[in-house]
Design a protein around this motif. Structure first.
Motif, short mmCIF file in Angstrom:
data_model
loop_
_atom_site.label_atom_id
_atom_site.label_comp_id
_atom_site.label_asym_id
_atom_site.label_seq_id
_atom_site.Cartn_x
_atom_site.Cartn_y
_atom_site.Cartn_z
N ILE A 267 -2.04 43.31 7.84
CA ILE A 267 -0.13 43.75 6.81
C ILE A 267 -1.29 44.55 5.67
O ILE A 267 -0.82 46.02 5.17
N PHE A 268 -1.73 43.29 5.04
CA PHE A 268 -2.56 43.43 3.18
C PHE A 268 -3.05 44.54 3.71
O PHE A 268 -2.73 45.87 2.41
N ILE A 269 -4.38 45.09 4.06
CA ILE A 269 -5.10 46.55 4.56
C ILE A 269 -3.81 47.82 4.75
O ILE A 269 -4.62 48.54 3.60
N VAL A 270 -3.04 47.56 5.47
CA VAL A 270 -2.04 48.74 5.38
C VAL A 270 -1.41 49.10 4.28
O VAL A 270 -1.70 50.12 4.13
N LYS A 271 -0.96 48.19 3.43
CA LYS A 271 -0.22 47.89 2.04
C LYS A 271 -0.73 48.30 1.10
O LYS A 271 -0.37 49.24 0.43
N LEU A 272 -2.30 48.38 1.06
CA LEU A 272 -3.04 48.69 0.41
C LEU A 272 -3.27 50.44 0.27
O LEU A 272 -3.12 50.40 -0.50
N LEU A 273 -3.81 50.10 1.68
CA LEU A 273 -3.45 51.74 1.91
C LEU A 273 -2.46 52.30 1.75
O LEU A 273 -2.62 53.77 1.36
N GLN A 274 -1.43 51.83 2.25
CA GLN A 274 -0.17 52.39 1.53
C GLN A 274 0.12 52.89 -0.16
O GLN A 274 1.09 53.97 -0.56
N SER A 275 -0.45 51.69 -1.00
CA SER A 275 -0.22 51.44 -2.34
C SER A 275 -0.84 52.84 -2.60
O SER A 275 -0.71 52.95 -3.83
N ILE A 276 -1.59 53.60 -2.30
CA ILE A 276 -2.15 54.51 -2.78
C ILE A 276 -1.80 56.24 -2.28
O ILE A 276 -1.83 56.15 -1.10
N ARG A 277 -1.49 57.00 -3.60
CA ARG A 277 -0.37 57.85 -2.92
C ARG A 277 -1.69 59.61 -3.59
O ARG A 277 -1.44 59.02 -4.53
N LEU A 278 -1.03 59.99 -2.93
CA LEU A 278 -1.94 61.19 -3.34
C LEU A 278 -0.71 62.35 -3.85
O LEU A 278 -0.44 63.09 -1.87
N VAL A 279 0.04 62.60 -4.65
CA VAL A 279 1.27 63.50 -4.04
C VAL A 279 0.89 64.94 -4.54
O VAL A 279 0.46 65.58 -5.64
N PRO A 280 1.68 66.21 -3.58
CA PRO A 280 1.08 67.43 -3.40
C PRO A 280 1.64 68.05 -4.82
O PRO A 280 2.53 67.26 -5.71
N THR A 281 1.28 69.36 -4.96
CA THR A 281 2.33 69.72 -6.16
C THR A 281 3.36 70.43 -5.24
O THR A 281 3.72 70.74 -4.14
N LYS A 282 4.41 70.91 -6.45
CA LYS A 282 5.91 70.81 -6.39
C LYS A 282 6.76 69.98 -5.74
O LYS A 282 7.52 70.01 -4.11
N SER A 283 5.90 68.78 -5.34
CA SER A 283 6.57 67.45 -4.96
C SER A 283 6.69 66.10 -6.07
O SER A 283 6.06 66.15 -7.52
N ALA A 284 7.40 65.60 -5.88
CA ALA A 284 8.05 64.05 -6.91
C ALA A 284 8.33 62.82 -5.46
O ALA A 284 9.46 63.26 -5.10
N TYR A 285 7.07 61.56 -5.70
CA TYR A 285 7.61 60.74 -4.95
C TYR A 285 8.06 59.70 -6.17
O TYR A 285 8.12 59.29 -7.63
N ILE A 286 9.39 59.19 -6.02
CA ILE A 286 11.00 57.71 -6.39
C ILE A 286 9.87 57.02 -6.01
O ILE A 286 10.55 56.19 -5.32
N VAL A 287 9.95 56.18 -7.18
CA VAL A 287 8.65 54.56 -7.00
C VAL A 287 9.94 53.68 -6.90
O VAL A 287 10.93 53.46 -8.46
N GLU A 288 9.73 52.50 -6.34
CA GLU A 288 10.57 51.21 -7.27
C GLU A 288 10.23 50.43 -6.83
O GLU A 288 8.78 50.00 -5.95
N ARG A 289 10.33 49.34 -7.56
CA ARG A 289 9.35 47.62 -8.03
C ARG A 289 11.01 47.10 -7.49
O ARG A 289 12.02 46.59 -8.56
N LEU A 290 11.33 45.77 -6.49
CA LEU A 290 11.35 45.37 -5.80
C LEU A 290 13.06 45.32 -6.01
O LEU A 290 14.08 44.52 -6.74
N GLY A 291 12.76 47.08 -5.16
CA GLY A 291 14.06 47.01 -5.31
C GLY A 291 14.60 47.99 -6.27
O GLY A 291 16.22 48.89 -6.22
N LYS A 292 14.59 48.19 -7.92
CA LYS A 292 14.96 48.70 -8.97
C LYS A 292 13.82 50.34 -8.95
O LYS A 292 12.34 50.37 -8.57
N TYR A 293 14.40 51.24 -9.61
CA TYR A 293 13.58 52.71 -9.66
C TYR A 293 12.89 52.25 -10.73
O TYR A 293 13.26 51.33 -11.69
N HIS A 294 11.68 52.29 -10.26
CA HIS A 294 10.53 51.83 -11.31
C HIS A 294 9.82 53.69 -12.42
O HIS A 294 9.90 53.38 -13.61
N LYS A 295 10.15 54.52 -11.58
CA LYS A 295 9.03 55.76 -11.82
C LYS A 295 8.83 56.32 -11.05
O LYS A 295 9.47 56.50 -9.74
#
Length: 316
Positions: free
Chosen positions: A26-54
């Motif tokens: 699970i840790f390995i999976v989460k570690l891999l999921q924590s690495i994000r490659l955002v494509p052009t013309k896209s936006a990812y909304i990140v929440e930290r502990l259930g609250k909007y972060h960035k």
């Protein structure tokens, strides 16, 4: 010895190993999921502990496993949303079916994620209600002519709501306005009647213009003929006048010359002789034509002949 020991592990130790293995996986999976490659013309909304972060923009990003998560993924490209057909009543109580398409794009990913549950569905519903309200103020004939008015009104309403939803409506196009079959039949008959009326009017105007052109052509032809006849007569009259004038001038000149010759010595005798010859020739011609001629009693008396015709006076 060691193999015997591995096979003789207690069941509790095996369970512990399995649990740690699952945790590590699970840790390995989460570690891999924590690495994000955002494509052009896209936006990812990140929440930290259930609250909007960035908001993650295009590029490489690393998140904190188990703490940060991508809650929403927003596509910033312009997209189309089909508005399904709906029944609308025009001002003259005619039921028509209207469908269209909306062109929108996300301008604020945060508002698009938290401002409304589903901005696509909301935009579609608002477009339908606005279309119904606008068509309700128009008569059926005007609904086909006022497509731009309907589209502009829908865009205006969607833009006002889009500021809260974090979207921008670029345009709204009506694809079809379908009246009932009976109304379509009546409209087709009306269009055919109008087309026939225009054809008859065009034909009558063409015939009118044709007659005008023919009459103008005949009028110009008659004018040209009369002008030609007038010019011909003028030319003939001028020619005749010139001829008479030339003859008169020639006669005058000949008389003057004859007078000059007569006034010379022996001129009168020469004139009498020439006139006598002409008289005799004329008499000869008259005798050939069987005409009656009055002659003097003495034909051989030449002097009496001349006196008779007035070419010579009687001697006293």
């Amino acid at each position: 010895m060691m193999n015997d020991m591995s096979y003789n592990l207690p069941a509790t130790d095996v369970a512990v190993l399995v649990i740690w293995g699952v945790i590590f996986l699970i840790f390995i999976v989460k570690l891999l999921q924590s690495i994000r490659l955002v494509p052009t013309k896209s936006a990812y909304i990140v929440e930290r502990l259930g609250k909007y972060h960035k908001t993650l923009e295009a590029g490489f990003h690393a998140l904190i496993p188990f703490i940060d998560r991508v809650a929403y993924i927003q596509d910033l490209k312009e997209e189309t949303i089909d508005v399904p057909p709906q029944e609308c009543f025009s001002m003259d109580e005619v039921n028509v079916e209207v469908d269209g398409v909306i062109y929108i794009s996300v301008t604020d990913p945060v508002k698009a994620s938290y401002g409304i549950t589903d901005y696509r569905f909301a935009a579609m519903q608002l477009a339908q209600t606005t279309t119904r309200s606008v068509i309700g103020t128009l008569e059926l004939d005007r609904t086909f002519e006022e497509r731009d008015l309907i589209s502009a009104k829908v865009v205006e309403v969607l833009d006002a709501a889009g500021e809260v939803w974090g979207i921008r409506v670029h345009r709204y196009e009506i694809k079809n306005i379908t009246p009932p079959q009976t109304v379509r039949n009546a409209m087709e008959m009306q269009v055919n009647a109008e087309r026939e009326r225009r054809a008859i009017l065009a034909e009558s105007l063409g015939e009118k213009q044709s007659r005008i052109n023919r009459s103008e052509g005949n009028m110009r032809e008659m004018i040209n003929i009369s002008e030609g006849e007038k010019q011909r007569r003028i030319n003939a009259a001028e020619g005749k006048a010139a001829e008479i004038l030339a003859l008169a001038q020639a006669t005058s000149d000949s008389i003057v010359k004859v007078a000059d010759v007569i006034n010379q010595q022996g001129g009168q005798q020469a004139l009498n002789m020439q006139l006598s010859e002409q008289y005799l020739k004329q008499m000869q011609g008259l005798s050939k034509e069987n005409r009656k001629v009055i002659l003097p009693a003495n034909i051989l008396d030449y002097q009496q002949w001349m006196t008779t015709i007035g070419l010579q006076t009687e001697a006293k």
